[in-house]
Design a protein around this motif. Structure first.
Motif: not given
Length: 645
Positions: A300-309, A311-316
């Motif tokens: 549920k996206y508990h902890g995320v890095s920066k992401f694209d609103v 698409t939801g794709v997180q920057a890794k």
């Protein structure tokens, strides 16, 4: 005056503004607040899912209660981002979890709207009860409201607080945020019980209205309550029973829909107007509510890095090496494949500790006990006493919660529990509350405890193998958050000789660096830079904080002008243990200069790990500076910029 062209959230400078708004306007605030949280976290990273789950609840609580006079206590604090925006910190959300910026949790020094700091779970009811007693004894405070999640309420401390609050009988509000999801899916009988309450309330098209009616019924006079219950039983055919919370002395309201702002406002207003004793309001919410990528994610996206609103794709971040957690998880799984007596215990952090890797292959041998570190440690002790080989995988900061059990149930009985201590040292964005600063000292103080620290990921594999083979008492090994150094990994870890370190670089005899843990790389880099200036430094890896390699220490002391210990722990840890052992052995009598490098005697706020260690003086440049000082050299002759690169 019209506000038709002004976003409703723009009219909120603080909670007082919410109290002058209509209910439809409050719904607009909630909708805009959700979008604001998503946008803010997309730029900073952080705890998104839990914050999205309490958007409506945050608005409703601040609209109904008189914060900051009324004390709102968030449990854990993962979910406090909407609260921060509503309480005057909206313009600083871009600094969230960054150096010099907003904390990712509630923090007393940050705002009067944060009456109690949080980050570890299950503390909110205890703190709220403390505020309640303060109010009743004449302190200038109003009502206390504790918001606690379904995962946190499974911990022993929450039960202790519920029991005490029910006995006290004081006016207190506990809001149970039930989203059937903490970090990992919830476990235990309490989770099943809450689910059964939720299911019963939602039977039929009038489930929500029935829940509200039953909740408000709690505040009616006893004859009215009894009559209403009898009528309900006649209509539904269901026998009315008291809930677990009612048996503890709470009035129970719910379950209610935690995303229905009208229902929330109605219930909170009614509870505030009528409550005379402790009240528990059971809100059902959805973690990640309103953002499809979060709702559809397993965590549920508990902890995320920066992401694209969009698409939801997180920057890794690109990594050239696996994480220490992954290396541990894989090494443990392979050890378990060779030894069927190996089992693993975690406290609500299967993926965070890496034991989920073992669970995929050996699910019957991995036990997630929920947020219950005390139970987890003693549970592991019982398994060790039965002849199994338990690995108890808990973050350093969370193992503190089970320290009494480590002392009495493990160490005192000499039981071979293997403690895998993740997140050792400074951890970055989570800040001081999650720093693994104290485990070397608090474990090293225990008779019979073996304490190791991995210098790199290959060493971690060796320490997993060493722990698996160690069957004569408790043993612990610590390792940091993040990626390893990129060293070649062996096919299988080797069993280390207990209490023996290793030489890394033999210098000329001026200064020796004795490192414990992953600062060994900084020690080596410092030695290389100093060699260019004509200072030939010896570097050794202690491997063990307990028992110490006294032969290695004696050799370094007897052949060098100065010895500097280096560790990623607090004062009273490895360096102090070396000094005490040297004093005991008479090694302080020979004129060798001694210095200890450890974390300073203060809590260090969030920043990147590199920034935090730099602030602590525990980086390559800091080591060079310490060497130069002990030798009486001018530190300016060393290119510190080059050393930091």
């Amino acid at each position: 005056m019209t506000h038709s062209n002004t976003p409703t959230l723009d009219r909120v400078a603080g909670p007082a503004d919410l109290r002058s708004m209509t209910d439809p306007e409050l719904k607009d605030v909630a909708d805009e607040l959700r979008a604001e949280v998503i946008g803010a976290v997309s730029r900073t990273g952080g705890h998104l899912g839990s914050s999205l789950g309490v958007v409506e609840l945050s608005v409703a609580i601040h609209a109904v209660f008189d914060t900051p006079r009324d004390k709102l206590v968030w449990d854990v604090g993962h979910q406090c981002y909407p609260h921060k925006i509503l309480t005057g910190r909206r313009d600083r959300m871009h600094t969230l979890r960054q150096g010099g910026g907003l904390s990712g949790f509630t923090k007393r020094s940050e705002s009067v709207y944060d009456p109690f700091g949080a980050a570890h779970s299950s503390t909110s009811i205890s703190a709220a009860l403390g505020f309640t007693v303060g109010r009743d004894m004449g302190q200038p405070t109003g009502d206390a409201v504790a918001v606690i999640g379904d995962g946190s309420i499974s911990a022993g401390m929450a039960y202790e607080a519920l029991n005490n609050a029910g006995h006290e009988g004081r006016r207190l509000f506990v809001i149970l945020n039930d989203n059937e999801m903490s970090i990992a899916p919830p476990v235990g009988a309490m989770s099943s019980y809450l689910s059964s309450l939720s299911d019963l309330s939602r039977v039929g098209p009038f489930g929500g209205l029935v829940a509200m009616a039953e909740g408000m019924e709690k505040f009616a006079p006893k004859p009215v309550r009894d009559g209403a219950r009898r009528a309900r039983e006649m209509v539904t055919g269901l026998e009315s029973r008291g809930t677990f919370f009612e048996e503890l002395g709470f009035d129970y309201i719910g379950p209610i829909d935690g995303h229905d702002i009208n229902q929330l406002l109605s219930v909170l207003r009614g509870a505030k107007a009528r409550a005379t004793g402790p009240v528990l309001i059971h809100c059902c919410t959805v973690k990640g509510k309103g953002y499809a990528p979060a709702e559809g994610s397993t965590d549920k996206y508990h902890g995320v890095s920066k992401f694209d609103v969009g698409t939801g794709v997180q920057a890794k971040a690109k990594a050239n090496a696996p994480s220490y957690t992954a290396v541990f998880g894989d090494a443990l799984t392979e050890a378990a494949a060779r030894d069927p007596s190996i089992v693993a215990v975690t406290a609500a952090m299967p993926s965070g500790t890496g034991v989920d890797r073992m669970a995929k292959r050996f699910p019957a041998r991995v036990f997630d006990v929920g947020i219950a570190e005390q139970h987890g440690v003693t549970f592991a002790a019982g398994m060790a006493a039965s002849g199994l080989k338990p690995f108890c995988a808990i973050y350093s900061t969370f193992l503190q919660r089970g320290y009494d059990q480590v002392v009495h149930d493990v160490a005192l009985q000499g039981l071979p529990v293997r403690f895998a201590i993740d997140r050792a040292g400074l951890v970055g964005a989570d800040g001081a509350t999650h720093a693994g600063a104290f485990d070397i000292g608090y474990l090293g103080a225990l008779p019979g405890m073996v304490v190791m620290a991995a210098a790199d990921e290959a060493e971690l594999m060796h320490m997993v193998a060493t722990a698996a083979a160690h069957d004569t008492g408790p043993i612990a090994f610590r390792y940091p958050r993040g990626n390893g150094t990129g060293v070649s990994l062996p096919a299988q870890g080797e069993v280390l000789e207990i209490g023996k370190g290793r030489m890394i670089r033999q210098g000329s005899g001026a200064v020796a660096l004795l490192s414990l843990g992953t600062l060994l790389g900084d020690c080596a880099a410092a030695a290389t830079s100093l060699a260019a200036e004509g200072v030939d430094v010896t570097v050794a890896d202690a491997r063990f904080a307990k028992p110490l390699d006294m032969d290695l220490i004696a050799r370094l002391v007897q052949t060098h002008t100065a010895l500097i210990t280096v560790e990623q722990g607090a004062e009273g840890g490895f360096g102090a243990m070396v000094l005490q052992a040297m004093a005991r052995e008479g090694l302080l009598d020979h004129g060798c200069k001694l210095r200890t490098m450890c974390l300073p005697d203060r809590f260090i706020d969030q920043a990147s790990p590199a920034e935090m260690y730099r602030a602590a003086g525990l980086d390559t440049a800091g080591i060079i500076e310490t060497v130069n000082k002990v030798l009486g050299r001018d530190a300016k002759i060393v290119d510190l910029k080059s050393a930091r690169s």
